[in-house]
Write an enzyme that holds these catalytic residues in place. Structure first.
Site, mmCIF file in Angstrom:
data_model
loop_
_atom_site.group_PDB
_atom_site.id
_atom_site.type_symbol
_atom_site.label_atom_id
_atom_site.label_comp_id
_atom_site.label_asym_id
_atom_site.label_seq_id
_atom_site.Cartn_x
_atom_site.Cartn_y
_atom_site.Cartn_z
ATOM 1 N N ARG A 1 -9.367 73.311 38.696
ATOM 2 C CA ARG A 1 -9.218 72.918 37.293
ATOM 3 C C ARG A 1 -9.144 71.389 37.215
ATOM 4 O O ARG A 1 -8.462 70.745 38.026
ATOM 5 C CB ARG A 1 -7.957 73.545 36.678
ATOM 6 C CG ARG A 1 -8.009 75.054 36.553
ATOM 7 C CD ARG A 1 -9.043 75.488 35.513
ATOM 8 N NE ARG A 1 -9.095 76.935 35.356
ATOM 9 C CZ ARG A 1 -9.955 77.731 35.981
ATOM 10 N NH1 ARG A 1 -10.823 77.209 36.843
ATOM 11 N NH2 ARG A 1 -9.948 79.023 35.764
ATOM 12 N N GLU B 1 -14.277 68.524 29.283
ATOM 13 C CA GLU B 1 -15.602 69.028 29.651
ATOM 14 C C GLU B 1 -16.444 69.254 28.395
ATOM 15 O O GLU B 1 -15.951 69.878 27.434
ATOM 16 C CB GLU B 1 -15.458 70.313 30.463
ATOM 17 C CG GLU B 1 -14.745 70.063 31.801
ATOM 18 C CD GLU B 1 -14.690 71.302 32.694
ATOM 19 O OE1 GLU B 1 -15.110 72.380 32.230
ATOM 20 O OE2 GLU B 1 -14.232 71.187 33.839
ATOM 21 N N HIS C 1 -19.787 73.538 36.784
ATOM 22 C CA HIS C 1 -18.878 74.596 37.249
ATOM 23 C C HIS C 1 -19.533 75.957 36.962
ATOM 24 O O HIS C 1 -19.126 76.700 36.076
ATOM 25 C CB HIS C 1 -17.539 74.464 36.519
ATOM 26 C CG HIS C 1 -16.456 75.366 37.059
ATOM 27 N ND1 HIS C 1 -15.917 75.211 38.303
ATOM 28 C CD2 HIS C 1 -15.810 76.420 36.500
ATOM 29 C CE1 HIS C 1 -14.978 76.120 38.500
ATOM 30 N NE2 HIS C 1 -14.901 76.869 37.417
#
Length: 342
Positions: free
Chosen positions: A30, A59, A78
């Site tokens: 994270r 993000e 990701h």
């Protein structure tokens, strides 16, 4: 590593300062666990030689982010779980978990139940069945059933205490005790909460035995305290309803009722008879059941001494009629009996 108040910016100026110069940082957990400004300073100072990141505090990160633009930082999306292979694997795992749950199997991936590895689940499976059935037997031996408040469970094992996780077993004993006397469905998720709601106090004791720890458990004993029994022979010396069992060749067995040793598989249902130990009793009871087309799958007799009191434990595949049970109770040598449905 999850992002929690305890892990937020766990990598910061202070922690970077304690690191060996030239360390490399990889974060695919994270974004918030790293203080990104501190990471840039550590990179510029040479403390961090390189960093690889696919998560960020914000993000997507800004195009002009000093971290993204840094020459010693490698960034990727990701997206590990979004590949075709990962999506297919997750879909199969979900389908198998749903089918297993519908078939009554234990779920190793439940997020709100005791987390136990698949290997441990496989090993504990027959003991989980044993635990629930001992609970069901014990509560049916209580007069009225619903007055159960105090439960003591003892586990005997040659394994060290830390190697034996009993949360599943405790939940299944709770399930076995509560379900026969209520309309509540008990599972691994709600077992402790349901027990607390009903005022059921369950204490556990682990007894370490000498010997080989090949099997996770030797015996499980369930005792119900401060209750009246409808089968007096099920009471221990201290006045508790007591049943004990073990797993033999993968099959749960009832091995003790009160102070009487028996040996009967926990399949189908059970008839317990306290009787005078005399010739012909097994044949007499067996004939009554046979005449009623009730199939006997197992029979065991435990006695204090020859010609004294004995307990006959009879495993049956079918539920005997009231008339059949009445005939058993009318046998002169039978002092008490009880039918227990599993």
């Amino acid at each position: 590593m999850p992002l929690t108040p305890a892990t937020s910016k766990i990598l910061n100026d202070e922690t970077f300062a304690k690191m060996k110069k030239g360390v490399r940082i990889v974060n695919v957990a994270r974004g918030g666990v790293i203080d990104e400004d501190a990471l840039v300073r550590a990179l510029d100072a040479g403390i961090v030689a390189q960093a690889a990141l696919d998560v960020f505090t914000k993000e997507p990160p800004a195009k002009d982010s000093p971290l993204v633009q840094h020459e010693r930082v490698t960034v990727t999306p990701h997206l590990g779980a979004s590949t075709m292979e990962a999506q297919e694997g997750v879909a199969i795992e979900i389908a198998e978990a749903v089918v297993g749950a519908l078939n009554g199997e234990l779920a190793a991936t439940a997020v709100n139940a005791p987390m136990v590895s698949a290997e441990v689940l496989t090993e504990l499976k027959p003991y989980v069945v044993l635990a629930e059935k001992l609970g069901r037997l014990a509560v049916q031996l209580v007069a009225g059933g619903s007055g159960v408040k105090n439960v003591k469970v003892s586990y005997t094992s040659a394994r060290a205490t830390d190697d034996l996780d009993t949360r599943l077993l405790r939940a299944m004993i709770t399930k076995g005790i509560i379900e026969p006397i209520s309309d509540v469905y008990v599972n691994l998720v709600n077992a402790d909460f349901t027990a607390k709601q009903r005022g059921l106090r369950l204490s556990e004791e682990r007894v370490v035995l000498d010997g080989s720890p090949e099997n996770p458990l030797e015996t499980i004993t369930v005792k119900l305290g401060n209750v009246e029994s409808k089968f007096a022979s099920s009471l221990s010396e201290s006045g508790e309803v007591k049943v004990e069992g073990k797993v033999k060749d993968g099959v749960p067995h009832l091995t003790k009722v009160g102070s009487f040793e028996v040996d009967v598989t926990l399949e189908g249902s059970i008839i317990l008879c306290r009787q005078v130990d005399q010739p012909g009793m097994i044949g007499t009871v067996g004939s009554i059941l046979g005449e009623s087309n009730v199939n006997v799958n197992f029979m065991s007799v435990g006695r204090i001494a020859p010609r004294k009191q004995a307990i006959m434990a009879i495993g049956v595949d079918d539920q005997p009629s009231k008339e059949t049970l009445k005939k058993i109770g009318e046998i002169p040598a039978v002092e008490e009996f009880v039918f227990l449905k599993l």
